[in-house]
Write an enzyme that holds these catalytic residues in place. Structure first.
Site, PDB file in Angstrom:
ATOM      1  N   HIS A 113       0.860  -1.193   0.000  1.00  5.69           N
ATOM      2  CA  HIS A 113       0.000   0.000   0.000  1.00  5.69           C
ATOM      3  C   HIS A 113       0.887   1.232   0.000  1.00  5.69           C
ATOM      4  CE1 HIS A 113      -2.839  -2.682   2.652  1.00  5.69           C
ATOM      5  NE2 HIS A 113      -2.783  -3.103   1.387  1.00  5.69           N
TER       6      HIS A 113
HETATM    7  C1  FAD Z   1      -0.311  -7.477  -3.973  1.00  4.10           C
HETATM    8  C2  FAD Z   1      -1.247  -6.389  -3.513  1.00  4.10           C
HETATM    9  C3  FAD Z   1      -2.303  -6.700  -2.668  1.00  4.10           C
HETATM   10  C4  FAD Z   1      -3.156  -5.690  -2.233  1.00  4.10           C
HETATM   11  N1  FAD Z   1      -4.254  -6.029  -1.486  1.00  4.10           N
HETATM   12  C5  FAD Z   1      -5.158  -5.071  -1.170  1.00  4.10           C
HETATM   13  C6  FAD Z   1      -6.364  -5.409  -0.503  1.00  4.10           C
HETATM   14  O1  FAD Z   1      -6.621  -6.581  -0.216  1.00  4.10           O
HETATM   15  N2  FAD Z   1      -7.229  -4.406  -0.204  1.00  4.10           N
HETATM   16  C7  FAD Z   1      -6.970  -3.101  -0.501  1.00  4.10           C
HETATM   17  O2  FAD Z   1      -7.774  -2.231  -0.138  1.00  4.10           O
HETATM   18  N3  FAD Z   1      -5.831  -2.765  -1.137  1.00  4.10           N
HETATM   19  C8  FAD Z   1      -4.944  -3.713  -1.496  1.00  4.10           C
HETATM   20  N4  FAD Z   1      -3.821  -3.378  -2.189  1.00  4.10           N
HETATM   21  C9  FAD Z   1      -3.557  -1.959  -2.456  1.00  4.10           C
HETATM   22  C10 FAD Z   1      -4.401  -1.352  -3.540  1.00  4.10           C
HETATM   23  O3  FAD Z   1      -4.569  -2.236  -4.614  1.00  4.10           O
HETATM   24  C11 FAD Z   1      -3.674  -0.087  -3.986  1.00  4.10           C
HETATM   25  O4  FAD Z   1      -3.490   0.738  -2.854  1.00  4.10           O
HETATM   26  C12 FAD Z   1      -4.449   0.669  -5.045  1.00  4.10           C
HETATM   27  O5  FAD Z   1      -4.628  -0.103  -6.200  1.00  4.10           O
HETATM   28  C13 FAD Z   1      -3.691   1.946  -5.397  1.00  4.10           C
HETATM   29  O6  FAD Z   1      -4.472   2.684  -6.288  1.00  4.10           O
HETATM   30  P1  FAD Z   1      -3.856   3.868  -7.113  1.00  4.10           P
HETATM   31  O7  FAD Z   1      -4.912   4.381  -8.015  1.00  4.10           O
HETATM   32  O8  FAD Z   1      -3.195   4.812  -6.182  1.00  4.10           O
HETATM   33  O9  FAD Z   1      -2.668   3.236  -7.965  1.00  4.10           O
HETATM   34  P2  FAD Z   1      -2.561   1.868  -8.764  1.00  4.10           P
HETATM   35  O10 FAD Z   1      -3.750   1.020  -8.561  1.00  4.10           O
HETATM   36  O11 FAD Z   1      -1.231   1.309  -8.416  1.00  4.10           O
HETATM   37  O12 FAD Z   1      -2.575   2.334 -10.291  1.00  4.10           O
HETATM   38  C14 FAD Z   1      -1.573   3.125 -10.858  1.00  4.10           C
HETATM   39  C15 FAD Z   1      -1.448   2.740 -12.323  1.00  4.10           C
HETATM   40  O13 FAD Z   1      -0.700   3.741 -12.997  1.00  4.10           O
HETATM   41  C16 FAD Z   1       0.142   3.131 -13.949  1.00  4.10           C
HETATM   42  N5  FAD Z   1       1.230   4.047 -14.266  1.00  4.10           N
HETATM   43  C17 FAD Z   1       2.348   4.318 -13.529  1.00  4.10           C
HETATM   44  N6  FAD Z   1       3.123   5.210 -14.172  1.00  4.10           N
HETATM   45  C18 FAD Z   1       2.489   5.535 -15.333  1.00  4.10           C
HETATM   46  C19 FAD Z   1       2.806   6.394 -16.409  1.00  4.10           C
HETATM   47  N7  FAD Z   1       3.910   7.123 -16.426  1.00  4.10           N
HETATM   48  N8  FAD Z   1       1.943   6.444 -17.464  1.00  4.10           N
HETATM   49  C20 FAD Z   1       0.792   5.718 -17.478  1.00  4.10           C
HETATM   50  N9  FAD Z   1       0.457   4.861 -16.459  1.00  4.10           N
HETATM   51  C21 FAD Z   1       1.291   4.789 -15.398  1.00  4.10           C
HETATM   52  C22 FAD Z   1       0.599   1.866 -13.248  1.00  4.10           C
HETATM   53  O14 FAD Z   1       1.069   0.920 -14.195  1.00  4.10           O
HETATM   54  C23 FAD Z   1      -0.678   1.440 -12.537  1.00  4.10           C
HETATM   55  O15 FAD Z   1      -1.446   0.561 -13.334  1.00  4.10           O
HETATM   56  C24 FAD Z   1      -2.943  -4.354  -2.637  1.00  4.10           C
HETATM   57  C25 FAD Z   1      -1.891  -4.045  -3.495  1.00  4.10           C
HETATM   58  C26 FAD Z   1      -1.052  -5.053  -3.931  1.00  4.10           C
HETATM   59  C27 FAD Z   1       0.074  -4.707  -4.856  1.00  4.10           C
END
Ligand code: FAD
Ligand code: SF4
Length: 652
Positions: free
Chosen positions: A582
């Site tokens: 996270h």
């Molecule tokens: C293994 C694992 C298990 C987890 N389990 C849970 C759970 O059970 N419950 C829960 O609540 N949370 C869980 N989480 C956490 C949750 O999934 C994340 O906190 C959440 O997805 C983050 O959301 P976000 O929108 O901040 O970023 P992300 O979901 O990480 O999305 C960011 C996206 O941006 C893309 N990106 C990066 N740089 C660029 C760029 N320059 N150009 C275009 N695209 C780009 C990345 O490839 C990625 O796909 C888990 C995470 C992981 C990795």
């Protein structure tokens, strides 16, 4: 095969691979060299090569290990002694080097690209990769192919809004803005993977679906981080536990950071709506690893219950971290991105945004790399950066967008790990990923931060990386017995913080330090998890680290003395293990223009005092959270993103 590594380097890598895990090594060494070259910063790569050269030098080994023999010519026992010496070294750099190679080669030792399903290493564990059937109706996300490039390799698109990143935050914003009639383009750096192409093997899942192929760690190598990096981002690979933001966290965000929208009934309604969109429901299958939590908590009189999760009526396969081949999980490709796609949003995979185009304080769009020399320019008056807390600051910084707090205040929910050994088979890789949790210690107190105890569903590679390496035979024996291990993790509300910055080579550097309260929290969590495992019937227990901290009840060892050992656990870098899935806070939202790079509505602030704005530029992901939460953050991030989406509509 990578070309950064010389033949001599590769010989040392081969010797390292053999010393960490027995078995054929060619595939592992090739995969390691290729992955290091692809994802590691050039400076760090140079350091790792220096280590290889030192290991292969008579003189260096005489000084470092007291043996004038190159590592490649040492006996297996001597090599092991050298590595264990590095593991326990007082010098941080040696521990870092050990950690880097240990993680790589223990992971690849059990997630070996050459290993067949009947490989002796996997047979010893009783591990069989799942092979769930693909549904007849695949996820309804249409991939959009950018138009043909011009003579200079540029393709061009026009849109009202560009969303950078398709994870938890980006997906919600894309769905909401396209539902409101905006023309939306989503650019995602990672690939599009639907159920028909979803990986079955751990090694392929990490390579295709995780940021930096799952090799991500802090600069000193001490903290292993996992983040999703395909269409769907973290939602595609996450473990689906859905917990609302704790009330005390929201009150703190309102009082200390000026976020009024997170308190009051509006928030609960927001979360309820998101849960309905994700079909969140209580886990109905409680596999053995989660029964451990319920049993132990019952014995101790602690809180524990089945988790709520965004998948229904499944729980027998446990491949959720490899995507979900059955399509049961309501990840982005089944939920918000599917909605966006149905409303004509154009979702472009393998499009890494390199720059937000800003002219005289006004956003004009973005530029992205599509690979093979192709580039894409999207003209849009609104850009929402939702590349995740580890990449959003880098996208902004590379675009020349500066704010004193951008990249700072990284929160990672540091996770310590304990495994109990039970008489029965647990098979942590099978079944609903986190079917139970204990909120017994979720409130922050005067002497520690809050945390939630959950289970960790390790498949063999991740498991091999997480378990202590105390010599090849000891590690192999531990792995062979690992079907009996019940893994516990504590998702802690950060005591400490970190930073995301750009290196001279333009790569992203992550740093993080636990502070005093962070260390106290991690130690408290280790003790609680050990008590829980023991109450559930564990005969022996290990807290993971270098070395691990062991308790063997069958040998008559005192449990209370063990607790004292855990209370003194060394959390300096590369001693006790720390993980993170996270990441939050690097472009946090709030009222103070100097310490919050985004205003309370998600608009990006710039300038040394943060008192200027870039018209049309927003952040829409976990970067916005002003602090850690101490619970799984997906629902919180989605609710924050929805709030930003409303701002975009109101501003336009
Ligand atoms: C293994 C694992 C298990 C987890 N389990 C849970 C759970 O059970 N419950 C829960 O609540 N949370 C869980 N989480 C956490 C949750 O999934 C994340 O906190 C959440 O997805 C983050 O959301 P976000 O929108 O901040 O970023 P992300 O979901 O990480 O999305 C960011 C996206 O941006 C893309 N990106 C990066 N740089 C660029 C760029 N320059 N150009 C275009 N695209 C780009 C990345 O490839 C990625 O796909 C888990 C995470 C992981 C990795
Ligand atoms: S257990 Fe996970 S991978 Fe398997 S069907 Fe359910 S959500 Fe999908």
């Amino acid at each position: 095969m990578a070309d950064v590594f010389t033949e001599r380097d590769l010989r040392v890598l081969t010797a390292l691979a053999e010393t960490f895990v027995e078995g054929p090594v060619d595939g592992r060494v090739a995969a390691a060299a290729e992955a290091l070259e692809a994802v590691v910063d050039p400076n760090q790569l140079a350091q790792l090569r220096l280590v290889l050269r030192a290991l292969d030098s008579r003189a260096a080994n005489l000084v470092l290990a007291g043996r004038p023999t190159p590592f490649t010519r040492m006996s297996a026992d001597d090599r092991e002694a050298v590595l264990l010496g590095w593991a326990g070294s007082r010098l941080g750099q040696r521990r870092s080097a050990f950690a880097a190679y240990r993680k790589l080669f223990t992971f690849l030792g059990y997630a070996d690209p050459d290993a067949a399903a009947d490989d002796p290493r996997l047979v010893a564990l009783g591990y069989r990769p799942d092979d769930p059937a693909v549904p007849t109706e695949l996820a309804a996300v249409r991939r959009f192919a950018p138009p043909q490039p011009d003579a200079d390799g540029w393709s061009t698109l026009d849109a009202d809004v560009v969303v950078v990143g398709s994870g938890a935050g980006g997906g919600v914003i894309a769905a909401d803005l396209s539902a409101a009639g905006r023309s939306v383009v989503v650019l995602e750096a990672g690939p599009f993977v639907d159920e028909s192409t979803m990986p079955r093997r751990e090694v392929d899942a990490f390579a295709q679906l995780y940021l930096d192929r799952g090799l991500l760690s802090t600069w000193d190598g001490s903290i292993t981080l996992l983040a999703g990096a395909a269409v769907g981002g973290g939602t595609l690979v996450n473990w689906m536990t859905s917990i609302d933001t704790p009330e005390d966290v929201r009150l703190e965000w309102a009082s200390d950071h000026g976020l009024e929208h997170v308190v009051g009934p509006g928030w609960s309604a927001e979360v309820a709506a998101l849960e309905a969109e994700l079909a969140v429901a209580v886990a109905t299958h409680i596999p053995p690893k989660d029964a451990v939590i319920l049993r132990g908590a019952r014995e101790l009189g602690w809180d524990a219950a089945a988790t709520r999760r965004d998948a229904r009526e499944c729980g027998d396969c446990g491949s959720c971290g490899f995507g979900c081949r059955r399509g049961t999980k309501r990840s982005g490709i089944r939920a918000h991105l599917a909605t966006a796609s149905a409303r004509a949003a154009r979702i472009v995979a393998d499009a890494r945004v390199t720059r937000v185009i800003v002219e005289r304080g006004i956003v004009e769009g973005v530029e992205a790399e599509l690979g093979e020399g192709r580039r894409l320019r999207v003209h849009a008056a609104t850009v929402v950066v939702a590349a995740g807390a580890l990449r959003t600051p880098a996208v902004l910084q590379r675009s020349g967008i500066g704010h004193p707090a951008l990249g700072r205040y990284l929160r990672i929910h540091p996770v310590p790990v304990v495994a109990g050994r039970f008489d029965e088979r647990i098979e942590m890789w099978r079944g609903t990923l986190q079917a139970a949790r204990s909120l017994e210690f979720s409130e922050t107190t005067a002497d520690r931060r809050g945390y939630v105890i959950e289970s960790a569903p390790g498949h063999p590679g991740l498991l091999a990386l997480a378990l202590p390496w105390e010599g090849r035979a000891a590690h192999a024996a531990l792995m062979a017995d690992s079907a009996h291990l019940g893994p516990l993790i504590a998702v802690t509300r950060d005591g400490g913080e970190g930073r995301v910055s750009l290196t001279r080579a333009g790569t992203v550097r992550l740093d993080y330090r636990l502070d005093e309260s962070g260390v106290a929290t991690m130690r408290h969590a280790l003790v609680s998890m050990a008590r829980l495992a023991r109450a559930a019937g564990a005969g022996s227990i290990v807290a993971t680290g270098t070395p691990g901290a062991w308790w063997h009840g069958s040998r008559g060892e005192s449990f209370e003395r063990y607790v004292e050992t855990l209370r003194a656990t060394d959390f300096r870098p590369n001693r006790a293990s720390v993980f993170s899935a996270h990441q939050l806070g690097t472009a946090r939202m709030g009222a103070d223009p100097v310490v919050h790079p985004c205003d309370p509505w998600g608009r990006v602030r710039v300038g040394p005092r943060g008192d200027q704005a870039i018209h049309g530029l927003y952040v829409g992901d976990g970067s916005l959270c002003p602090t850690g939460l101490g619970v799984n953050p997906m629902i919180t991030i989605m609710a924050m993103a929805r709030h930003v989406g409303r701002t975009v509509l109101a501003d336009a």
